[in-house]
Design a protein around this motif. Sequence first.
Motif, short mmCIF file in Angstrom:
data_model
loop_
_atom_site.label_atom_id
_atom_site.label_comp_id
_atom_site.label_asym_id
_atom_site.label_seq_id
_atom_site.Cartn_x
_atom_site.Cartn_y
_atom_site.Cartn_z
N ASP A 267 39.79 28.97 45.46
CA ASP A 267 38.75 28.49 46.38
C ASP A 267 37.34 28.73 45.88
OD1 ASP A 267 38.79 31.22 46.65
OD2 ASP A 267 38.76 31.23 48.84
N GLU A 268 37.16 29.23 44.65
CA GLU A 268 35.81 29.33 44.10
C GLU A 268 35.92 29.42 42.58
OE1 GLU A 268 33.86 32.69 45.93
OE2 GLU A 268 35.47 34.06 45.42
N PRO A 269 34.88 28.96 41.88
CA PRO A 269 34.96 28.95 40.41
C PRO A 269 34.89 30.35 39.83
CG PRO A 269 32.80 28.18 41.14
CD PRO A 269 33.62 28.39 42.38
N LEU A 270 35.52 30.52 38.68
CA LEU A 270 35.61 31.83 38.03
C LEU A 270 34.25 32.51 37.91
CD1 LEU A 270 37.44 33.87 36.57
CD2 LEU A 270 37.06 32.57 34.46
N GLU A 271 33.21 31.75 37.55
CA GLU A 271 31.91 32.39 37.30
C GLU A 271 31.25 32.88 38.58
OE1 GLU A 271 32.87 29.37 36.53
OE2 GLU A 271 31.26 27.89 36.63
N HIS A 272 31.74 32.46 39.74
CA HIS A 272 31.11 32.89 41.01
C HIS A 272 32.08 33.66 41.92
CE1 HIS A 272 27.38 30.92 40.14
NE2 HIS A 272 27.99 29.77 39.92
N LEU A 273 33.15 34.17 41.34
CA LEU A 273 34.11 34.91 42.17
C LEU A 273 33.42 36.02 42.95
CD1 LEU A 273 37.23 35.48 39.85
CD2 LEU A 273 36.98 33.82 41.70
N GLY A 274 33.75 36.12 44.22
CA GLY A 274 33.32 37.27 45.01
C GLY A 274 31.89 37.24 45.50
N GLU A 275 31.13 36.19 45.18
CA GLU A 275 29.71 36.20 45.57
C GLU A 275 29.51 35.85 47.04
OE1 GLU A 275 27.64 33.72 42.78
OE2 GLU A 275 28.24 34.99 41.09
#
Length: 307
Positions: A267-275
Amino acid sequence: MRLEGIHHITAITADAPRNVDFYARVLGLRLVKKTVNQDDPTVYHLFYADELGSPGSDITFFEYPGARRGRAGAGMVHRILWRVASEDALDFWEERLRKEGFEAAREPGRLRFSDFEGLNLELAVVETDDAVLIAEHPEIPAELALQGFDAVRAYSAEPEASRRFLEEGLAFKPADEGAYELRGEERGSFYTYDQARERGIGGAGTVHHVAWASPQEEHEAWRQRVLEAGGSPTPVIDRFYFRSIYFREPSGVLFEIATIGPGFTTDEPLEHLGERLSLPPAFEHLRDQLEPVLTPLPDPRARESVG
Ligand code: ZN
């Protein structure tokens, strides 16, 4: 069929902002998912792992704000072990923890300490061919970083009572000194008992459950194996990032078997995980109500952080 070692470990925190500070800033793990507890979406479920959010590196916390501290006892995991590469890594961590106000006990090949809520942690120098699962952190050189889990240790009043279930049901292999090894095609971990009569008390700073990793196509078969071994697994539950079954092993420790994938990039791209706050589809319609009531958290990768 073999389990692929530890998938994730889930513990309890009463203080989500400090939890982010400790696991992301001090230990250098990556906050890979900021979501809510699917049983109570007004509190967080936080996931920390390596850079890719890999099973085998993933420690997660349920936030129970204001929860009292628990105490590990019979039927609970009481210590989490990560791999590191070398004694140099232990030197680095001993010093880094000391500067942060955490006392650590050093022995050859290992460093033991507790987090700010008393959860027992250990770094162990381990030689292995398993993939190294590290996160990037500006203050932690890659060769010194935590490399993924090696083991969990649990308390049992009668470890022998679990033997058959673990060996025949879950294909755990007996190893040295009360330990079992689970090793699949890609990865392995250890599960070790220490003797304890007294029952534990769940709460902040205690482990809620340990999850073992299964390839997606074998997950249903593992549920069948647990049933045949006399366990009482839940139905398969879709956790969105993976599918899960839960059951207690005979010593009372809560086990989960979770699928390797689909994973945190669902549900979110690897470079923005957890933001940003991730909400599984069933909870997305609650976003406007949840965001204001959830505890504000520090951004562990904020660019302009000051020394
Ligand atoms: Zn879990």
